[in-house]
Design an enzyme around this catalytic site. Sequence first.
Site, short mmCIF file in Angstrom:
data_model
loop_
_atom_site.label_atom_id
_atom_site.label_comp_id
_atom_site.label_asym_id
_atom_site.label_seq_id
_atom_site.Cartn_x
_atom_site.Cartn_y
_atom_site.Cartn_z
N ALA A 32 1.06 -1.51 -0.22
CA ALA A 32 -0.09 0.43 -0.12
C ALA A 32 1.17 1.08 -0.16
O ALA A 32 0.59 2.33 0.58
CB ALA A 32 -0.80 -0.46 1.42
N GLY A 36 5.44 8.71 1.36
CA GLY A 36 6.17 8.14 2.64
C GLY A 36 7.19 7.36 2.08
O GLY A 36 8.53 6.96 1.97
N HIS A 37 6.86 6.41 2.04
CA HIS A 37 7.58 5.34 0.89
C HIS A 37 8.79 5.21 -0.45
O HIS A 37 9.90 5.02 -0.23
CB HIS A 37 6.71 3.97 0.84
CG HIS A 37 6.24 3.03 1.52
ND1 HIS A 37 4.37 3.73 1.39
CD2 HIS A 37 6.42 2.32 3.03
CE1 HIS A 37 3.91 2.62 2.48
NE2 HIS A 37 4.94 2.28 3.24
N GLY A 146 10.91 4.62 7.95
CA GLY A 146 10.49 6.67 8.23
C GLY A 146 10.39 6.94 9.91
O GLY A 146 10.19 5.98 10.83
N LYS A 148 7.79 8.29 11.37
CA LYS A 148 6.01 8.33 11.96
C LYS A 148 6.18 7.30 12.17
O LYS A 148 5.78 7.62 13.74
CB LYS A 148 5.70 8.33 9.98
CG LYS A 148 4.33 8.40 10.64
CD LYS A 148 3.12 7.93 10.23
CE LYS A 148 2.61 6.65 10.54
NZ LYS A 148 2.14 6.03 10.35
N SER A 184 0.24 7.88 5.48
CA SER A 184 0.28 6.06 5.92
C SER A 184 -0.93 4.95 5.13
O SER A 184 -1.64 6.20 4.38
CB SER A 184 -0.32 6.51 7.27
OG SER A 184 -0.90 4.99 7.38
N SER A 185 -0.83 3.96 5.17
CA SER A 185 -1.39 3.51 4.38
C SER A 185 -2.83 2.83 4.93
O SER A 185 -3.46 2.44 4.27
CB SER A 185 -0.39 1.66 4.09
OG SER A 185 0.60 1.06 3.97
N ARG A 186 -2.85 3.19 6.46
CA ARG A 186 -4.00 3.59 6.97
C ARG A 186 -5.03 4.58 6.31
O ARG A 186 -6.45 4.30 6.62
CB ARG A 186 -4.15 3.57 7.90
CG ARG A 186 -3.86 1.76 8.74
CD ARG A 186 -3.58 1.46 10.53
NE ARG A 186 -2.40 1.24 11.09
CZ ARG A 186 -3.12 0.04 11.24
NH1 ARG A 186 -3.68 -0.07 11.75
NH2 ARG A 186 -1.80 -1.09 11.48
#
Length: 281
Positions: A32, A36-37, A146, A148, A184-186
């Site tokens: 996902a 960020g990634h 990260g 985060k 975030s993936s979420r």
Amino acid sequence: MKIIESKDLVCRKIELLKKQNQTIGFVPTMGALHKGHYELLKQAKNENKVVVCSIFVNPTQFNNPEDLKKYPRDLQKDFDYIADVCDLVFVPSVEEMYPENPTDSYDFGYLDTVMEAAFRPGHFNGVAMVVRRLFEIVKPDNTYFGKKDYQQALIVKELIKQMKVPIRMVMVDTVRESDGLAFSSRNSLLSSDKRKQAPFIYQTMQKVQTLMNNMKPQEIEGWIQDQFKEQKDFDLEYATIVQADNLQPIHDFATHTQAVLCVAAYLDNIRLIDNLELNKI
Ligand code: PAF
């Protein structure tokens, strides 16, 4: 970009690259993929000859089966997104990563008792299980995490120390949407209405920076709790100000060099975490 599912094949590729003295930068992920990634991979590309990314939704780090079930997955989209910053992507199955039921257990001391560890028991043990296996397969020179997931990054640093491997750990700044919400993936799980409310977390954290002159850390934590109480769609799990290098509590800003404010909150059943390194004024 090569896509490989077999760990033996990855091991063989890495061996070959090592013989050619190629440096390897590694970014482990659960897919996902977002900006960020991408930033982690970009930094890896700048600093290494070869960039490896893993995509594996690791079941051992989910303490809530519902959370694992609803974790967003779209491999093809991920491959397309990172093709220009990644040379090799490792996408193992659960059987490939864990041919036997994993039973390894880790001791990260205090780091594994507070914040995420307190609310997600066993989470970091699961993270360590998979990260250790990935490090053994990819044998990176440099790995990128990260900020985060600040606590995770400190735990992985400690894991590297315990594994006694020459891996350099690089902590990369959190990337944010234009309204301040950390990627975030979420985030993709939030309804559009809730998505609009999500920047409240970062906005509240930013205000803390202005309170530091007049308030003690514990007073600020209380102030944050009050702010969240006024938001009916948020359910604050923790807001805590800790020392950046060991997550021990801070009682007085004056006596510490670097403080980090860490927050976890549910917004409509979606768990969001964020943090801010507080600058002394
Ligand atoms: O941060 C993540 O995405 C995961 O915890 C990690 C480090 C890839 C391990 O599964």
